[in-house]
Design an enzyme around this catalytic site. Structure first.
Site, PDB file in Angstrom:
ATOM      1  N   CYS A   5       0.838  -1.202   0.000  1.00  0.00           N
ATOM      2  CA  CYS A   5       0.000   0.000   0.000  1.00  0.00           C
ATOM      3  C   CYS A   5       0.879   1.260   0.000  1.00  0.00           C
ATOM      4  O   CYS A   5       1.599   1.503  -0.951  1.00  0.00           O
ATOM      5  CB  CYS A   5      -0.994  -0.051   1.155  1.00  0.00           C
ATOM      6  N   GLU A  58      -2.415  -9.076   3.263  1.00  0.00           N
ATOM      7  CA  GLU A  58      -2.771  -9.590   4.590  1.00  0.00           C
ATOM      8  C   GLU A  58      -4.268  -9.525   4.865  1.00  0.00           C
ATOM      9  O   GLU A  58      -4.766 -10.133   5.813  1.00  0.00           O
ATOM     10  CB  GLU A  58      -1.979  -8.849   5.685  1.00  0.00           C
ATOM     11  N   HIS A 107      -3.762  -4.927  -0.083  1.00  0.00           N
ATOM     12  CA  HIS A 107      -3.299  -5.486   1.187  1.00  0.00           C
ATOM     13  C   HIS A 107      -3.373  -7.008   1.122  1.00  0.00           C
ATOM     14  O   HIS A 107      -4.443  -7.577   1.333  1.00  0.00           O
ATOM     15  CB  HIS A 107      -4.188  -4.981   2.324  1.00  0.00           C
TER      16      HIS A 107
END
Length: 193
Positions: free
Chosen positions: A77, A177, A175
């Site tokens: 990001c 994650e 992202h």
């Protein structure tokens, strides 16, 4: 394998650490320059505003070492955006790893873009076993235009770089994650490099 997540006060570092743990690895959160330099893999996260994040990087001296790292580095990001030449956000000079300038989406669309979107034109080993048009999770108002380093595209008002790569440096606007199984696979592919 020594995995270091750069902790410079501008990241969603806990969620990345937990995502790495779910894959069966431990990651160290650190702003120690030697520890970063001696890691096998480096993750450079970022959430927030570009100019204040860059100030934190400069204050710690980490801005000087990132471009010289030789191991695989993953910017996530804002981390990816700071690896570019510059960002319109706060008129910020970046690290100059990716030869492109980050710009803001126009007023024609709602910003930030928040939520799930698709990635296509996947061109790197970090997308091994990821399908074209796979869904990933994004939160951003600024983007890197398509350029020589683009290894994945996404569409919001226009086609832009969802991921970048140059040599040992990788960046994802999304992202991983927070991107469910696809994101976990991308993180595992990065750790396998």
């Amino acid at each position: 394998m020594k995995i270091v997540i750069i902790n410079y006060g501008a990241g969603n570092i806990q969620s990345i650490k937990f995502a790495i743990q779910r894959l069966g690895y431990e990651a160290i959160l650190s702003h120690d320059i030697k520890e970063i330099q001696h890691a096998d893999k480096v993750i450079f996260p970022g959430v927030g505003e570009a100019s204040s994040a860059m100030k934190k990087l400069r204050a710690s001296g980490i801005d000087k070492i990132i471009p010289d790292l030789k191991q695989p580095v993953l910017g996530i990001c804002l981390g990816m955006q700071l690896m570019c030449n510059s960002s319109e956000e706060g008129n910020t000079k970046g690290l100059g790893i990716f030869n492109t300038d980050v710009v803001k989406f126009s007023n024609a669309v709602k910003v930030p873009q928040i939520g799930w979107n698709q990635i296509s034109n996947l061109k790197s080993g970090i997308f091994k076993e990821i399908r074209n048009n796979e869904h990933i999770y994004l939160v951003h108002s600024y983007y890197a235009p398509l350029c020589d380093a683009t290894i994945a595209e996404s569409e919001y008002e226009l086609s832009y770089s969802a991921a970048l790569q140059k040599d040992n440096f990788y960046g994802t606007q999304f992202h991983p994650e927070k991107s469910s199984e696809a994101g976990a696979r991308i993180l595992q592919n990065f750790l396998n490099l």
